[in-house]
Design a protein around this motif. Structure first.
Motif, PDB file in Angstrom:
ATOM      1  N   TYR A 162      -4.588   9.632  -4.342  1.00 15.02           N
ATOM      2  CA  TYR A 162      -3.569   8.893  -5.077  1.00 15.02           C
ATOM      3  C   TYR A 162      -3.671   9.144  -6.589  1.00 15.02           C
ATOM      4  CZ  TYR A 162      -2.374   6.669  -0.707  1.00 15.02           C
ATOM      5  OH  TYR A 162      -1.953   6.448   0.574  1.00 15.02           O
ATOM      6  N   ASP A 163      -4.884   9.418  -7.082  1.00 18.71           N
ATOM      7  CA  ASP A 163      -5.017   9.844  -8.481  1.00 18.71           C
ATOM      8  C   ASP A 163      -4.197  11.109  -8.722  1.00 18.71           C
ATOM      9  OD1 ASP A 163      -8.513   8.930  -9.077  1.00 18.71           O
ATOM     10  OD2 ASP A 163      -6.638   7.804  -9.323  1.00 18.71           O
ATOM     11  N   ALA A 164      -4.308  12.078  -7.793  1.00 13.99           N
ATOM     12  CA  ALA A 164      -3.584  13.340  -7.950  1.00 13.99           C
ATOM     13  C   ALA A 164      -2.081  13.112  -7.919  1.00 13.99           C
ATOM     14  CB  ALA A 164      -3.997  14.320  -6.847  1.00 13.99           C
TER      15      ALA A 164
ATOM     16  N   ILE B 213       4.373   5.486  -2.806  1.00 10.25           N
ATOM     17  CA  ILE B 213       2.951   5.353  -2.476  1.00 10.25           C
ATOM     18  C   ILE B 213       2.461   3.918  -2.629  1.00 10.25           C
ATOM     19  CG2 ILE B 213       2.535   7.736  -3.147  1.00 10.25           C
ATOM     20  CD1 ILE B 213       1.070   6.676  -5.617  1.00 10.25           C
ATOM     21  N   ALA B 214       3.269   3.039  -3.259  1.00 11.12           N
ATOM     22  CA  ALA B 214       2.824   1.654  -3.431  1.00 11.12           C
ATOM     23  C   ALA B 214       2.633   0.968  -2.093  1.00 11.12           C
ATOM     24  CB  ALA B 214       3.834   0.886  -4.297  1.00 11.12           C
ATOM     25  N   THR B 215       3.504   1.264  -1.136  1.00  9.16           N
ATOM     26  CA  THR B 215       3.376   0.649   0.200  1.00  9.16           C
ATOM     27  C   THR B 215       2.072   1.070   0.855  1.00  9.16           C
ATOM     28  OG1 THR B 215       5.775   0.606   0.458  1.00  9.16           O
ATOM     29  CG2 THR B 215       4.450   0.423   2.456  1.00  9.16           C
ATOM     30  N   GLU B 216       1.764   2.369   0.770  1.00 10.13           N
ATOM     31  CA  GLU B 216       0.525   2.858   1.369  1.00 10.13           C
ATOM     32  C   GLU B 216      -0.693   2.237   0.684  1.00 10.13           C
ATOM     33  OE1 GLU B 216       2.727   7.162   2.056  1.00 10.13           O
ATOM     34  OE2 GLU B 216       0.753   7.094   1.125  1.00 10.13           O
TER      35      GLU B 216
ATOM     36  N   LEU C  97      -0.844   0.475 -10.962  1.00  5.55           N
ATOM     37  CA  LEU C  97      -0.236   1.559 -11.713  1.00  5.55           C
ATOM     38  C   LEU C  97       0.984   2.120 -10.976  1.00  5.55           C
ATOM     39  CD1 LEU C  97      -0.361   3.320 -14.220  1.00  5.55           C
ATOM     40  CD2 LEU C  97      -1.975   4.834 -13.012  1.00  5.55           C
ATOM     41  N   ALA C  98       0.875   2.257  -9.629  1.00  4.85           N
ATOM     42  CA  ALA C  98       2.013   2.768  -8.853  1.00  4.85           C
ATOM     43  C   ALA C  98       3.201   1.820  -8.946  1.00  4.85           C
ATOM     44  CB  ALA C  98       1.601   2.967  -7.393  1.00  4.85           C
ATOM     45  N   LEU C  99       2.933   0.510  -8.873  1.00  5.26           N
ATOM     46  CA  LEU C  99       4.016  -0.467  -8.986  1.00  5.26           C
ATOM     47  C   LEU C  99       4.657  -0.420 -10.368  1.00  5.26           C
ATOM     48  CD1 LEU C  99       2.329  -3.475  -7.132  1.00  5.26           C
ATOM     49  CD2 LEU C  99       4.342  -2.212  -6.354  1.00  5.26           C
TER      50      LEU C  99
ATOM     51  N   HIS D  49      -7.088  -1.610  -6.233  1.00  7.58           N
ATOM     52  CA  HIS D  49      -6.176  -2.511  -6.932  1.00  7.58           C
ATOM     53  C   HIS D  49      -5.608  -1.831  -8.183  1.00  7.58           C
ATOM     54  CE1 HIS D  49      -6.702  -6.181  -4.584  1.00  7.58           C
ATOM     55  NE2 HIS D  49      -8.013  -5.937  -4.540  1.00  7.58           N
ATOM     56  N   GLU D  50      -6.451  -1.083  -8.902  1.00  7.94           N
ATOM     57  CA  GLU D  50      -5.988  -0.394 -10.108  1.00  7.94           C
ATOM     58  C   GLU D  50      -4.856   0.581  -9.767  1.00  7.94           C
ATOM     59  OE1 GLU D  50      -9.005   1.458 -12.534  1.00  7.94           O
ATOM     60  OE2 GLU D  50     -10.490  -0.025 -11.893  1.00  7.94           O
ATOM     61  N   ARG D  51      -5.057   1.389  -8.734  1.00  5.79           N
ATOM     62  CA  ARG D  51      -4.048   2.392  -8.382  1.00  5.79           C
ATOM     63  C   ARG D  51      -2.754   1.734  -7.881  1.00  5.79           C
ATOM     64  NH1 ARG D  51      -8.986   4.123  -8.374  1.00  5.79           N
ATOM     65  NH2 ARG D  51      -9.490   6.318  -8.736  1.00  5.79           N
TER      66      ARG D  51
END
Length: 944
Positions: free
Chosen positions: A169-171, A181-184, A204-206, A199-201
């Motif tokens: 998810y960083d990539a 990707i927020a759902t995943e 950020l996605a949201l 939680h951080e990722r």
């Protein structure tokens, strides 16, 4: 060879076929050795891992046995070194590079880490995707290891998976691919609520999705969970991210995503046109109807008229059991129409029959790459990949061949939306929910099978021994793979003839192991479908799909119904039918007509073999006994309707229920189950159920006498052997009497029945209380003497029989004997006495609804009246007898009546009526194989 630990324990050969290893301890031993590949594992360590702190005294011997099993599964041909080395120091399993998924998983993680240190985010994405594709579920979830070592590895791999997911998810986030990707990430956070990095990722996605409020709410949720569970505040990184989101930090904005096509690289449409169809075989025989259907369907699409767009053609049900040639057929069809798909043909093996079918997302990645999309440009998620695939293929004319599909859910995401492309799918599943043309593959015809065999083994060798060729074809059951392997075995052995091959294949249980060549094996192909039953989730315990399949292999006949299966499985008919239909869907059973089911001969051989090696002997014996009792109970009920006054075998008839509504239904059941009942009589005798074997033979007598001479003779010979083996004199006498009866219907010399009857009478007379049984046999002896022309001797035996019936107190049983006595009296010219005796018999027959006996009596009345020159009355009696016999299906009695009726018409000069009767009787006698009667009637017809 491929080994899988990241999920259930899986072993596959080089072609992707699953190697079956069912013994739990053998699987556990393999898992222990795979945890330390190419490393010596001590005896003590292995025993501790398998049995814990207290291994049994037999542990060493048990380990040697399990190693032997593993070697049979893992080792290659003779002469190659074994993968497992056993020494006094321990065990070592050789694993080659790329064979073990856990090793590959860890290697991909290291590559992803290195790429991350270099800030190579496309590389990180590629390596993490490859690593995650190897993950099938909880490591070694189906292996029971009491020692904690496996659990420690599983926990380490699970932690590695989470780290890889974070890097993945960083990539995605680093490359501006935050859509979807927020759902995943939300699912991952729910599963691991204390992992702050997730939680951080998610936050950020949201935020990058434009959902600032949701991102802030996600932090509040994380903070609450961490405080409730740990009693502390979130770490500084998570708190700092919250503040930056709150302040709309511009540095949190998503980077501009790279274009899907890098500078200097060709557009997808300019990429090489994929031509991936496997080679078609030169000796393709048969399947012309199915091939024509597929080719014509493809030709009717827009592909034939310049590529006009429209709905995608989906020839989806190229379905069939293992070895039926699904892939061969579809490849053949694809080659015939490939010119109509100038934009390419793509072939993908979906692995539906393996333990790990290809996920639709992975398959879409493969399709997108084939359409020119670079690996680093592949979107994440099923929906995103599906949308891109449909967009790229929409204006193309392509043919997709999706081989070995697991189910409809795997295929649907891979279908083009619109356009002039077409899709061919093969599967061992019926995939009923899919649209499109339906093609189911069964066995080849005998002619097609012979041509296929000749193309491989040579036409001269096939023609040299026609009967042996027919036997080989029968053993192969029209299965293309089996026929090819049989031909290959013969071709590779120039000194063998077809007779040699037929002899080897005909040995019970050997065909499955003989039909192989190099890496192709009929047994392995069929075993894949059996193993797949474990993944279907239907049934548990006694109705587990695989147990049902195995026990059904005990059925000895041909087509069978759900009721017989229910008896065998000890369940109700509805539950049995559900299981049977499931096996039909899996192409492990055929359903030739509604409500009837049938095995392919090789599939049944596999089921029988697996049952012998898996199911407890007492379970198998109980299943066989239930099946035999089901046949016996229904055959006995049928006898009560087909011959109401006939003696019935001694049974417990306390159950008042009836399976038949009346005579016609009972007759229909007997006709449908005749072949199965013969086989079950033999099965019962072979299983030591001697008492049930002869009783079932006896219970079918009322049906056999209607013309089933071969079944009558076969079952009674088996029943006689069974009764004698059990020392059952009553059963022995019953079978002897039945064999004597059968002589009359078979056309054999009549005097050959007398030894059977004499032996039966002697047994009954030695045993008190057998008056009725002795009477029945004496009456039958009287019939024989009457047929031989010794009518005084016949009348003497009838009188003895009537005395026995009188002592037994069963006057209702005398009607048949009275009929016979009237026949003898008429032959001696005592017509008035004969008619008086017949009138007594007819009254009993009407009172007891003995239709069979009534027809015999009416026919005998006609004979007596004809002999007394009362021809019109005789014709009336014959016609009444004929009407009854036609209604009850008594073909043999009908033939006899028609013969006499024709004679009566001939006596009156009514030639056409006589010819009609005799020709009809001749057809019946010819069908039943009564050569003497056929010759007699042909002479009568020639004399008209």
């Amino acid at each position: 060879m491929r080994f899988g630990l990241l999920g259930t324990l899986v072993v596959k050969d080089a072609d992707g076929a699953v190697r079956v290893l069912s013994a739990p301890k053998s699987r556990a031993l393999l898992a222990v050795l795979l945890l330390s590949p190419n490393t010596l594992v001590s005896w003590d360590s292995v025993k501790s891992m398998l049995w814990g702190e207290a291994p049994p005294a037999t542990a060493n011997a048990s380990l040697h046995n399990h190693v032997a099993r593993l070697r049979r599964v893992l080792d290659g041909s003779e002469g190659t070194p074994s993968r497992i080395r056993v020494s006094p120091d321990g065990f070592l399993l050789r694993v080659h590079e790329g064979e073990l998924d856990s090793v590959a998983f860890e290697a991909r993680m290291r590559q992803a880490r290195d790429a991350r240190l270099l800030c190579d985010w496309p590389g990180v994405g590629t390596h993490t995707r490859e690593a995650l594709a190897l993950w099938r579920g909880t490591p070694l979830s189906d292996v029971n290891l009491p020692q904690a070592g496996a659990g420690g590895c599983a926990e380490r791999w699970e932690e590695m998976r989470l780290q890889i997911l974070e890097w993945h998810y960083d990539a995605e986030l680093r490359q501006g691919r935050h859509d979807g990707i927020a759902t995943e990430l939300g699912d991952l956070v729910a599963a691991h609520p204390l992992r702050e990095t997730l939680h951080e990722r998610l936050m950020l996605a949201l935020y990058r999705d434009g959902r600032q409020a949701d991102a802030l709410d996600a932090y509040n949720t994380a903070r609450q969970v961490i405080r409730d569970e740990l009693g502390v505040e979130p770490g500084p990184e998570l708190a700092a991210l919250y503040q930056r989101i709150l302040a709309l930090d511009p540095q949190l904005a998503a980077p501009v995503p790279q274009p899907p096509v890098a500078e200097g690289r060709s557009e997808p449409s300019a990429s090489p046109v994929p031509r991936q169809l496997p080679a078609g075989i030169a000796d393709f025989f048969g399947r012309q109807r199915e091939l024509g259907l597929i080719v014509d369907e493809l030709a009717s699409t827009g592909c034939a008229n310049g590529g006009a767009t429209g709905a995608t053609v989906l020839v989806h049900r190229v379905a069939g059991g293992g070895g039926m040639g699904k892939t061969t057929l579809t490849v053949q069809a694809a080659h015939r129409v490939r010119d109509r798909f100038p934009d390419g043909q793509i072939f993908i093996e979906l692995g539906g029959t393996t333990g790990t079918p290809m996920a639709p997302e992975i398959a879409l990645g493969r399709l997108l790459r084939d359409l020119g999309t670079a690996s680093e440009d592949l979107p994440c998620g099923l929906q995103a990949r599906g949308a891109l695939f449909r967009s790229l293929i929409a204006d193309r004319r392509m043919l997709l061949l999706l081989d070995d599909a697991a189910d409809s859910a795997q295929v649907r995401p891979l279908l083009p939306g619109t356009g002039a492309s077409a899709v061919l799918v093969t599967s061992r599943r019926r995939m009923d929910s899919m649209p499109g043309t339906r093609v189911d593959l069964g066995a080849l015809s005998e002619d097609e099978a012979r041509r296929l065999l000749a193309s491989i083994a040579g036409p001269e060798r096939v023609a040299a021994f026609p009967s042996a060729t027919a036997e080989v074809i029968a053993v192969c059951g029209g299965m293309p793979l089996a026929l090819r392997l049989a031909g290959a075995r013969l071709s590779a052995r120039p000194r063998w003839t077809m007779k040699d091959l037929a002899r080897r294949l005909s040995v019970h249980g050997r065909a499955l192991h003989e039909l192989r060549a190099e890496d192709l094996h009929v047994r392995a192909a069929l075993l894949v479908s059996y193993d797949q039953l474990a993944q279907d989730g239907g049934g548990a315990g006694p109705l587990d799909n695989r147990r049902v399949f195995r026990l059904l292999g005990l059925l000895p006949g041909g087509a069978f119904g759900a009721a017989a299966a229910a008896a065998l499985l000890d369940c109700d008919v509805d539950a049995a039918e559900d299981r049977l239909e499931h096996l039909v869907d899996a192409h492990l059973l055929d359903s030739p007509v509604a409500g009837r089911y049938q095995f392919h001969c090789l599939v049944q051989a596999l089921a029988h073999e697996l049952s012998a090696g898996t199911d407890a002997p007492e379970d198998r014996a109980a299943a066989v006994e239930r099946l035999v009792m089901w046949h016996l109970r229904l055959a006995d009920e049928a006898t009560g309707l087909l011959a109401t006054t006939a003696r019935r075998v001694p049974l417990d008839r306390t159950d008042p229920g009836s399976s038949f509504a009346g005579y016609e239904q009972a007759l229909a059941w007997c006709r449908e189950e005749e072949a199965n009942t013969v086989a079950v009589v033999r099965l019962a005798h072979g299983a030591g159920l001697h008492d049930l074997s002869w009783k079932l033979a006896a219970a079918m007598w009322a049906y056999y006498r209607l013309g089933s001479n071969d079944s009558w003779l076969t079952t009674h010979r088996i029943g006689l052997e069974a009764a004698r083996e059990a020392g059952d004199g009553f059963g022995e006498a019953w079978m002897l009497n039945g064999l004597g009866n059968q002589v009359e219907n078979s056309g054999a010399p009549r005097e050959s029945a007398i030894p059977y009857y004499r032996a039966a009478v002697e047994i009954h007379r030695r045993t008190p209380g057998r008056e009725m049984e002795a009477a029945s046999v004496l009456s039958n002896m009287g019939i024989v003497y009457g047929d031989l022309g010794d009518h005084p001797q016949a009348i003497d035996h009838y009188e003895q029989a009537l005395e026995h019936y009188e002592r037994a107190g069963v006057p209702e049983q005398t009607a048949a004997t009275l009929n016979n006595m009237a026949d003898a009296l008429g032959a001696l010219g005592h017509h008035a006495d004969a008619l008086e005796v017949l009138t007594r018999a007819e009254a009993i027959q009407w009172a007891t609804e003995d239709h069979f006996g009534l027809a015999v009596g009416l026919s005998t009345r006609g004979e007596v009246l004809q002999a007394a020159a009362r021809i019109p009355e005789a014709i009336d009696a014959y016609r009444r007898a004929r009407a009854v016999q036609e209604r009850i299906g008594d073909d043999y009695g009908l033939a006899r009546t028609l013969t006499y009726l024709g004679g009566a018409h001939a006596g009156l000069g009514e030639g056409e009526e006589a010819r009609s009767c005799w020709e009809r009787a001749l057809a019946i006698y010819a069908k039943t194989g009564n050569a003497a009667k056929v010759t007699e009637l042909r002479g009568s017809l020639a004399a008209l």
